[in-house]
Design a protein around this motif. Structure first.
Motif, short mmCIF file in Angstrom:
data_model
loop_
_atom_site.label_atom_id
_atom_site.label_comp_id
_atom_site.label_asym_id
_atom_site.label_seq_id
_atom_site.Cartn_x
_atom_site.Cartn_y
_atom_site.Cartn_z
N ARG A 1 4.80 -12.74 52.35
CA ARG A 1 6.19 -12.57 51.97
C ARG A 1 6.38 -11.24 51.24
O ARG A 1 5.42 -10.68 50.70
CB ARG A 1 6.67 -13.71 51.08
N GLU A 2 7.60 -10.76 51.21
CA GLU A 2 7.89 -9.57 50.41
C GLU A 2 7.92 -9.95 48.94
O GLU A 2 8.46 -10.98 48.56
CB GLU A 2 9.25 -8.97 50.81
N ALA B 1 14.00 -14.96 46.31
CA ALA B 1 14.74 -16.18 46.64
C ALA B 1 15.08 -16.28 48.13
O ALA B 1 15.73 -17.24 48.54
CB ALA B 1 16.02 -16.24 45.81
N ALA B 2 14.65 -15.31 48.92
CA ALA B 2 14.97 -15.33 50.35
C ALA B 2 14.07 -16.30 51.10
O ALA B 2 12.91 -16.51 50.73
CB ALA B 2 14.83 -13.93 50.94
N GLU C 1 10.86 -11.64 55.99
CA GLU C 1 11.30 -10.33 56.45
C GLU C 1 12.26 -9.62 55.50
O GLU C 1 12.72 -8.52 55.81
CB GLU C 1 11.95 -10.46 57.83
N HIS C 2 12.64 -10.22 54.38
CA HIS C 2 13.48 -9.52 53.42
C HIS C 2 13.32 -10.18 52.05
O HIS C 2 12.56 -11.14 51.90
CB HIS C 2 14.94 -9.52 53.87
N GLU D 1 19.63 -13.97 37.84
CA GLU D 1 19.12 -14.36 36.53
C GLU D 1 17.83 -13.62 36.17
O GLU D 1 17.59 -13.32 35.00
CB GLU D 1 18.91 -15.87 36.44
N ASP D 2 17.01 -13.31 37.18
CA ASP D 2 15.80 -12.54 36.91
C ASP D 2 16.16 -11.11 36.50
O ASP D 2 15.53 -10.52 35.61
CB ASP D 2 14.91 -12.49 38.16
N TYR D 3 17.18 -10.55 37.14
CA TYR D 3 17.65 -9.21 36.79
C TYR D 3 18.18 -9.21 35.35
O TYR D 3 17.87 -8.30 34.56
CB TYR D 3 18.74 -8.77 37.76
#
Length: 244
Positions: free
Chosen positions: A19-20, A40-41, A45-46, A52-54
């Protein structure tokens, strides 16, 4: 970036493979620090960095960069990366991760800065929530009429969750009203379509650009101009006019 920051990013990117990964670089009391965040995707692929993490990272210090990884592909930024970088107003770092002898190994890193990039209306790649059918309409209105439409959070595959009717609910909030049945669309009108939606609701939107053509961006394809007829008319559920 400092070597300790790069090392922390590489460890995180390798641990999240295939995963990314995503994270943020902050300056805390004069020192650079990498803050790993959740992706959270769905899928590999993205990435979606939760708000909330930001916000938690902002409490720690000044955010100076966004970081994410590209598993098994070059670190070169995609169209979606370039658009999202512009929206963030921050430097982006992208690290490539490959599997070597069964072990994820971080490799090259590319750095991307906001430079005013705008994705072309035709031929843009699809990335839900960044470069999708709604964003194409947003960008057309900005470029052609200097109108800024409202943005909405939209989870991928919302049209199959058993409850959401995002476009029916959202477009009126963005200033659009339905035209009467049988009225021919005008340039700038939005055409709501239903394409394989388990919820039974419109889940695709195009914009009428005149001469019998629509500009739209189908899921997983490049944005394109196509004749508004046949299949697209069959799946049309409403035509909307912008009132502001």
């Amino acid at each position: 970036m400092q070597q300790a920051t790069i090392a922390a990013i590489n460890v995180h990117a390798e641990s999240e493979y295939p995963r990314e990964c995503c994270g943020l670089v902050v300056v805390l009391k004069g020192r650079e620090k990498y803050i790993p965040c959740r992706n959270a995707a769905a899928g590999t692929e993205h990435f979606i960095l939760p708000a909330e993490d930001y916000a938690e990272a902002e409490l720690l210090g000044d955010i100076t960069a966004v970081v994410h990884s590209h598993p098994d592909v070059p670190a070169a930024p995609s169209q979606a990366d370039r658009v999202a970088c512009e929206a963030s107003g921050l430097v982006w770092h992208i690290v490539r991760v490959d599997q070597v002898d069964g072990i994820p190994v971080a490799g090259e890193t590319a750095t991307l800065e906001p430079v005013g990039y705008v994705a072309p209306l035709v031929g843009r790649t699809f990335s839900h929530g960044v470069l999708d059918c709604y964003q194409l309409i947003v960008d057309w209105y900005k470029q052609e009429r200097n109108i800024t439409l409202r943005q909405f959070p939209r989870a991928d595959d919302w049209w199959n969750d058993g409850k959401s009717d995002l476009y029916t609910d959202g477009f009126p909030q963005a200033g659009f009203v339905a035209v009467e049945d049988g009225v021919q669309p005008e340039v700038g009108d939005v055409i709501l379509m239903q394409i394989r939606s388990n919820n039974g609701v419109p889940n695709h939107a195009g914009i009428y650009i005149g001469d019998g053509l629509i500009l739209h961006h189908l899921y997983g394809r490049l944005s394109s101009r196509d004749i508004y007829g046949g299949y697209f008319q069959e799946v049309t559920r409403a035509i909307l006019h912008f009132k502001g």
